[in-house]
Design an enzyme around this catalytic site. Sequence first.
Site, PDB file in Angstrom:
ATOM      1  N   ASP A 170       0.869  -1.173   0.000  1.00  0.00           N
ATOM      2  CA  ASP A 170       0.000   0.000   0.000  1.00  0.00           C
ATOM      3  C   ASP A 170       0.914   1.235   0.000  1.00  0.00           C
ATOM      4  O   ASP A 170       2.140   1.102  -0.192  1.00  0.00           O
ATOM      5  CB  ASP A 170      -0.982  -0.030   1.189  1.00  0.00           C
ATOM      6  CG  ASP A 170      -0.314   0.233   2.530  1.00  0.00           C
ATOM      7  OD1 ASP A 170       0.932   0.289   2.588  1.00  0.00           O
ATOM      8  OD2 ASP A 170      -1.051   0.389   3.530  1.00  0.00           O
ATOM      9  N   HIS A 171       0.360   2.394   0.263  1.00  0.00           N
ATOM     10  CA  HIS A 171       1.166   3.622   0.266  1.00  0.00           C
ATOM     11  C   HIS A 171       2.226   3.607   1.369  1.00  0.00           C
ATOM     12  O   HIS A 171       3.325   4.112   1.181  1.00  0.00           O
ATOM     13  CB  HIS A 171       0.260   4.851   0.419  1.00  0.00           C
ATOM     14  CG  HIS A 171      -0.653   4.772   1.606  1.00  0.00           C
ATOM     15  ND1 HIS A 171      -1.719   3.881   1.643  1.00  0.00           N
ATOM     16  CD2 HIS A 171      -0.656   5.418   2.797  1.00  0.00           C
ATOM     17  CE1 HIS A 171      -2.326   4.014   2.814  1.00  0.00           C
ATOM     18  NE2 HIS A 171      -1.708   4.940   3.524  1.00  0.00           N
ATOM     19  N   CYS A 218       3.304  -3.061   3.982  1.00  0.00           N
ATOM     20  CA  CYS A 218       2.447  -1.924   4.324  1.00  0.00           C
ATOM     21  C   CYS A 218       3.165  -1.168   5.436  1.00  0.00           C
ATOM     22  O   CYS A 218       4.354  -1.406   5.657  1.00  0.00           O
ATOM     23  CB  CYS A 218       1.023  -2.354   4.688  1.00  0.00           C
ATOM     24  SG  CYS A 218       0.826  -3.277   6.220  1.00  0.00           S
ATOM     25  N   GLY A 219       2.507  -0.271   6.124  1.00  0.00           N
ATOM     26  CA  GLY A 219       3.192   0.520   7.143  1.00  0.00           C
ATOM     27  C   GLY A 219       3.844  -0.356   8.197  1.00  0.00           C
ATOM     28  O   GLY A 219       5.030  -0.245   8.489  1.00  0.00           O
ATOM     29  N   THR A 220       3.048  -1.261   8.773  1.00  0.00           N
ATOM     30  CA  THR A 220       3.559  -2.174   9.796  1.00  0.00           C
ATOM     31  C   THR A 220       3.806  -3.583   9.254  1.00  0.00           C
ATOM     32  O   THR A 220       4.451  -4.393   9.920  1.00  0.00           O
ATOM     33  CB  THR A 220       2.531  -2.320  10.930  1.00  0.00           C
ATOM     34  OG1 THR A 220       1.302  -2.799  10.341  1.00  0.00           O
ATOM     35  CG2 THR A 220       2.287  -1.002  11.640  1.00  0.00           C
ATOM     36  N   GLY A 221       3.220  -3.900   8.125  1.00  0.00           N
ATOM     37  CA  GLY A 221       3.243  -5.267   7.595  1.00  0.00           C
ATOM     38  C   GLY A 221       2.086  -6.093   8.137  1.00  0.00           C
ATOM     39  O   GLY A 221       1.854  -7.215   7.675  1.00  0.00           O
ATOM     40  N   ILE A 222       1.371  -5.542   9.102  1.00  0.00           N
ATOM     41  CA  ILE A 222       0.321  -6.333   9.765  1.00  0.00           C
ATOM     42  C   ILE A 222      -0.917  -6.476   8.880  1.00  0.00           C
ATOM     43  O   ILE A 222      -1.364  -7.599   8.589  1.00  0.00           O
ATOM     44  CB  ILE A 222      -0.061  -5.705  11.132  1.00  0.00           C
ATOM     45  CG1 ILE A 222       1.143  -5.730  12.083  1.00  0.00           C
ATOM     46  CG2 ILE A 222      -1.239  -6.460  11.756  1.00  0.00           C
ATOM     47  CD1 ILE A 222       0.932  -4.953  13.380  1.00  0.00           C
ATOM     48  N   GLY A 223      -1.467  -5.359   8.442  1.00  0.00           N
ATOM     49  CA  GLY A 223      -2.719  -5.420   7.672  1.00  0.00           C
ATOM     50  C   GLY A 223      -2.566  -6.208   6.390  1.00  0.00           C
ATOM     51  O   GLY A 223      -3.431  -7.031   6.032  1.00  0.00           O
ATOM     52  N   HIS A 240      10.850 -23.919   8.418  1.00  0.00           N
ATOM     53  CA  HIS A 240       9.850 -24.637   9.222  1.00  0.00           C
ATOM     54  C   HIS A 240       8.423 -24.453   8.721  1.00  0.00           C
ATOM     55  O   HIS A 240       7.613 -25.366   8.846  1.00  0.00           O
ATOM     56  CB  HIS A 240       9.910 -24.173  10.688  1.00  0.00           C
ATOM     57  CG  HIS A 240      11.124 -24.662  11.413  1.00  0.00           C
ATOM     58  ND1 HIS A 240      11.250 -24.605  12.782  1.00  0.00           N
ATOM     59  CD2 HIS A 240      12.287 -25.224  10.956  1.00  0.00           C
ATOM     60  CE1 HIS A 240      12.428 -25.121  13.145  1.00  0.00           C
ATOM     61  NE2 HIS A 240      13.083 -25.484  12.051  1.00  0.00           N
ATOM     62  N   ARG A 284       9.280 -33.413   9.589  1.00  0.00           N
ATOM     63  CA  ARG A 284       8.235 -33.170  10.594  1.00  0.00           C
ATOM     64  C   ARG A 284       7.530 -31.834  10.348  1.00  0.00           C
ATOM     65  O   ARG A 284       6.365 -31.652  10.718  1.00  0.00           O
ATOM     66  CB  ARG A 284       8.811 -33.223  12.007  1.00  0.00           C
ATOM     67  CG  ARG A 284       9.759 -32.092  12.356  1.00  0.00           C
ATOM     68  CD  ARG A 284      10.376 -32.287  13.738  1.00  0.00           C
ATOM     69  NE  ARG A 284      11.185 -31.155  14.156  1.00  0.00           N
ATOM     70  CZ  ARG A 284      12.427 -30.905  13.743  1.00  0.00           C
ATOM     71  NH1 ARG A 284      12.990 -31.719  12.856  1.00  0.00           N
ATOM     72  NH2 ARG A 284      13.102 -29.872  14.194  1.00  0.00           N
ATOM     73  N   HIS A 285       8.242 -30.914   9.704  1.00  0.00           N
ATOM     74  CA  HIS A 285       7.637 -29.605   9.440  1.00  0.00           C
ATOM     75  C   HIS A 285       6.542 -29.715   8.371  1.00  0.00           C
ATOM     76  O   HIS A 285       5.572 -28.976   8.393  1.00  0.00           O
ATOM     77  CB  HIS A 285       8.713 -28.607   9.014  1.00  0.00           C
ATOM     78  CG  HIS A 285       9.792 -28.466  10.043  1.00  0.00           C
ATOM     79  ND1 HIS A 285       9.542 -27.978  11.303  1.00  0.00           N
ATOM     80  CD2 HIS A 285      11.108 -28.797  10.013  1.00  0.00           C
ATOM     81  CE1 HIS A 285      10.663 -28.004  12.011  1.00  0.00           C
ATOM     82  NE2 HIS A 285      11.632 -28.504  11.243  1.00  0.00           N
TER      83      HIS A 285
HETATM   84  C1  RB5 Z   1      -1.923   2.822   6.424  1.00  0.00           C
HETATM   85  O1  RB5 Z   1      -1.907   4.058   7.049  1.00  0.00           O
HETATM   86  C2  RB5 Z   1      -1.565   1.726   7.428  1.00  0.00           C
HETATM   87  O2  RB5 Z   1      -2.638   1.493   8.261  1.00  0.00           O
HETATM   88  C3  RB5 Z   1      -1.140   0.474   6.694  1.00  0.00           C
HETATM   89  O3  RB5 Z   1      -0.040   0.752   5.884  1.00  0.00           O
HETATM   90  C4  RB5 Z   1      -0.732  -0.719   7.551  1.00  0.00           C
HETATM   91  O4  RB5 Z   1       0.231  -0.351   8.484  1.00  0.00           O
HETATM   92  C5  RB5 Z   1      -1.832  -1.510   8.114  1.00  0.00           C
HETATM   93  O5  RB5 Z   1      -1.654  -2.529   8.769  1.00  0.00           O
END
Ligand code: RB5
Length: 149
Positions: A8-9, A65-70, A98, A132-133
């Site tokens: 994303d951005h 993404c910003g955190t990689g989480i979303g 693994h 095993r993995h």
């Molecule tokens: C966008 O502002 C931010 O929420 C996205 O890049 C990401 O970090 C979401 O998990």
Amino acid sequence: MKIALGSDHGGFELKEIIKAHLEEKGIEVVDCGTNSSESVDYPEFGYKTAKAIIDGVCERGIVVCGTGIGISISANKVKGIRCALCGDCYSARMSREHNNANMLALGGRVTGRDLALEIVDVWCHTEFQGGRHERRVNKISDIEGNNMI
Ligand code: RB5
């Protein structure tokens, strides 16, 4: 190996750096966007990149993404995808050895350029250990197929 890239951005700048880095090493990439720093929604790009793996266009994918989480959560909703969010080289190596991760997620606002590129290199060059993995990874697929209720 062909690698799909998506962001994303919040991950755009790092995606471009990763793209140039992989191309310089002769690794073919398929860029699934986004193509600027303009605000977009990460699930679209997590999905597009994951789809390139599932459709067989690329063997593996990297999303940012910003955190990689979303974007990792989004990619992991696609059946057959095992997307590992990594902020260190040990996790990146383990995610291949693994977990047979077929996608890597990075946080563009969290992980610095040089570390991110080391993580990418380790992840790209590490193979799944099987054994095993494999049994454990197969159990992930079982959960996905609702065979473990
Ligand atoms: C966008 O502002 C931010 O929420 C996205 O890049 C990401 O970090 C979401 O998990």
